[in-house]
Design an enzyme around this catalytic site. Structure first.
Site, PDB file in Angstrom:
ATOM      1  N   LYS A  38      47.511  36.279  37.110  1.00 48.99           N
ATOM      2  CA  LYS A  38      47.826  35.163  36.220  1.00 48.99           C
ATOM      3  C   LYS A  38      48.633  34.102  36.952  1.00 48.99           C
ATOM      4  O   LYS A  38      48.365  32.895  36.817  1.00 48.99           O
ATOM      5  CB  LYS A  38      48.606  35.671  34.999  1.00 48.99           C
ATOM      6  CG  LYS A  38      47.791  36.520  34.049  1.00 48.99           C
ATOM      7  CD  LYS A  38      48.671  37.164  32.994  1.00 48.99           C
ATOM      8  CE  LYS A  38      47.845  38.083  32.085  1.00 48.99           C
ATOM      9  NZ  LYS A  38      48.668  38.826  31.120  1.00 48.99           N
TER      10      LYS A  38
ATOM     11  N   GLN B   5      53.834  40.771  28.584  1.00 48.04           N
ATOM     12  CA  GLN B   5      52.857  41.716  29.121  1.00 48.04           C
ATOM     13  C   GLN B   5      53.044  43.101  28.509  1.00 48.04           C
ATOM     14  O   GLN B   5      54.149  43.659  28.529  1.00 48.04           O
ATOM     15  CB  GLN B   5      52.985  41.796  30.652  1.00 48.04           C
ATOM     16  CG  GLN B   5      51.966  42.694  31.323  1.00 48.04           C
ATOM     17  CD  GLN B   5      50.543  42.191  31.153  1.00 48.04           C
ATOM     18  OE1 GLN B   5      50.277  41.001  31.216  1.00 48.04           O
ATOM     19  NE2 GLN B   5      49.618  43.101  30.931  1.00 48.04           N
TER      20      GLN B   5
ATOM     21  N   ASP C 298      48.673  34.373  23.855  1.00 51.24           N
ATOM     22  CA  ASP C 298      47.837  35.561  23.665  1.00 51.24           C
ATOM     23  C   ASP C 298      47.076  35.500  22.346  1.00 51.24           C
ATOM     24  O   ASP C 298      46.130  36.256  22.128  1.00 51.24           O
ATOM     25  CB  ASP C 298      48.699  36.834  23.697  1.00 51.24           C
ATOM     26  CG  ASP C 298      48.609  37.566  25.030  1.00 51.24           C
ATOM     27  OD1 ASP C 298      47.595  37.399  25.730  1.00 51.24           O
ATOM     28  OD2 ASP C 298      49.544  38.305  25.365  1.00 51.24           O
TER      29      ASP C 298
END
Length: 303
Positions: free
Chosen positions: A50, A94, A117
């Protein structure tokens, strides 16, 4: 029947190129902050990828690594500060988090406008009612693959196997919004094959290697395989890939192979399919970058 491979890697590269041009034209630098706790190897690799993608596109990325002993309250306070930080457009926590941390509380604490997300209940509600919002990355990637591959969804019968909040439910909502007729199936669906054999588009996200077999597929269907499974049992590998010299060579070297939820023998029945690896998974980070840029634009437009 000729079968087309839907190349997720190529589509992801196309999306990233478009985003790079958008970022260059913005006049400001979007910012993504990733919170990573613990030493999970898969999470560490994912976060590293990422950060790399952000660098390629001109997005500012910050990685925060709190101690594994951090409490839920301390993590909530950290997220609260990021919510107030105007230089941060996207916040990504995460997963998985340590067992002592309340994951739901933490994810719900992220401001909806920074929820890249797409997991926040506000964004889920907006998605379900057809409003513009930040949507989950993997389901959005599925829709992009279909759209950019010229696969018609309007009037198509789509079957989704899997009902998770991360993939199954949101992709079903997105397909419905794209005018498909959608059926959601899962591990307890009776006569599952009766449903799957009706599908013009079959999306499988159940987390079981080779779960969908050739006899469950309608000839000419489009197969979207969201599963990523590591198979190390020799008999299973031989059953799925006995006639695939390259995969068998990989197994001999590494002791395992990666495959999806659809048995490779089913691909020959289809008109098009996403491979694993190189299919849907390749889109996830590209769509995270898309969400970060979108979040930056929406936040500034709202001011």
């Amino acid at each position: 029947m000729s079968t087309r491979i839907l190349d997720g890697t190529a589509i992801a590269a196309e999306i990233k190129a478009e985003l790079k041009s958008q970022v260059e034209a913005l006049g400001y630098t979007p910012g993504l902050t990733v919170i990573l706790i613990g030493e999970d190897p898969a999470s560490a690799i994912y976060v590293r990828n990422k950060v790399k993608a952000c660098e390629e596109l001109g997005i500012r990325s910050v990685e925060l690594r709190p101690e594994p002993t951090i409490t839920t309250e301390e993590l909530l306070a950290m997220i609260g500060e990021l919510n107030e930080d105007d230089s941060v457009d996207g916040i990504l926590v995460q997963l998985p988090l340590p067992k002592h941390v309340d994951t739901k509380k933490v994810l719900d604490a992220v401001a909806p406008e920074k929820d890249v997300d797409g997991f926040h209940p506000v964004n889920v509600g907006r998605l379900s009612t057809g409003q513009d919002c930040l949507t989950p990355c993997t389901p959005t990637g599925v829709i992009e693959i279909l759209k950019r591959s010229g696969i018609a969804t309007e009037g198509a019968e789509a079957v989704v196997i899997g009902r998770s909040d991360i993939v199954g439910k949101p992709v079903a909502m997105m397909l419905t919004a794209a005018n498909a007729t959608v059926t959601i199936c899962h591990g307890r669906t009776k006569n599952l094959a009766e449903h799957t054999r009706r599908a013009d588009i079959l999306v499988v996200a159940i987390g079981k290697a080779g779960f969908v077999t050739a006899d469950m597929v309608k000839p000419g269907a489009v197969l979207i395989d969201v599963g990523i499974n590591r198979v190390s049992d020799a008999a299973e590998v031989n059953r799925f890939f006995g006639d695939d010299a390259k995969r068998m060579e990989t197994f001999a070297k590494r002791g395992s192979v990666v495959m999806g939820d659809i048995a490779p023998q089913a691909f020959s029945v289809s008109s098009a399919y996403t491979p694993v690896p190189g299919g849907v998974g390749a889109l996830t980070i590209a769509m995270l970058m898309h969400n970060t840029v979108k979040a930056a634009k929406l936040r500034r437009a709202a001011k």
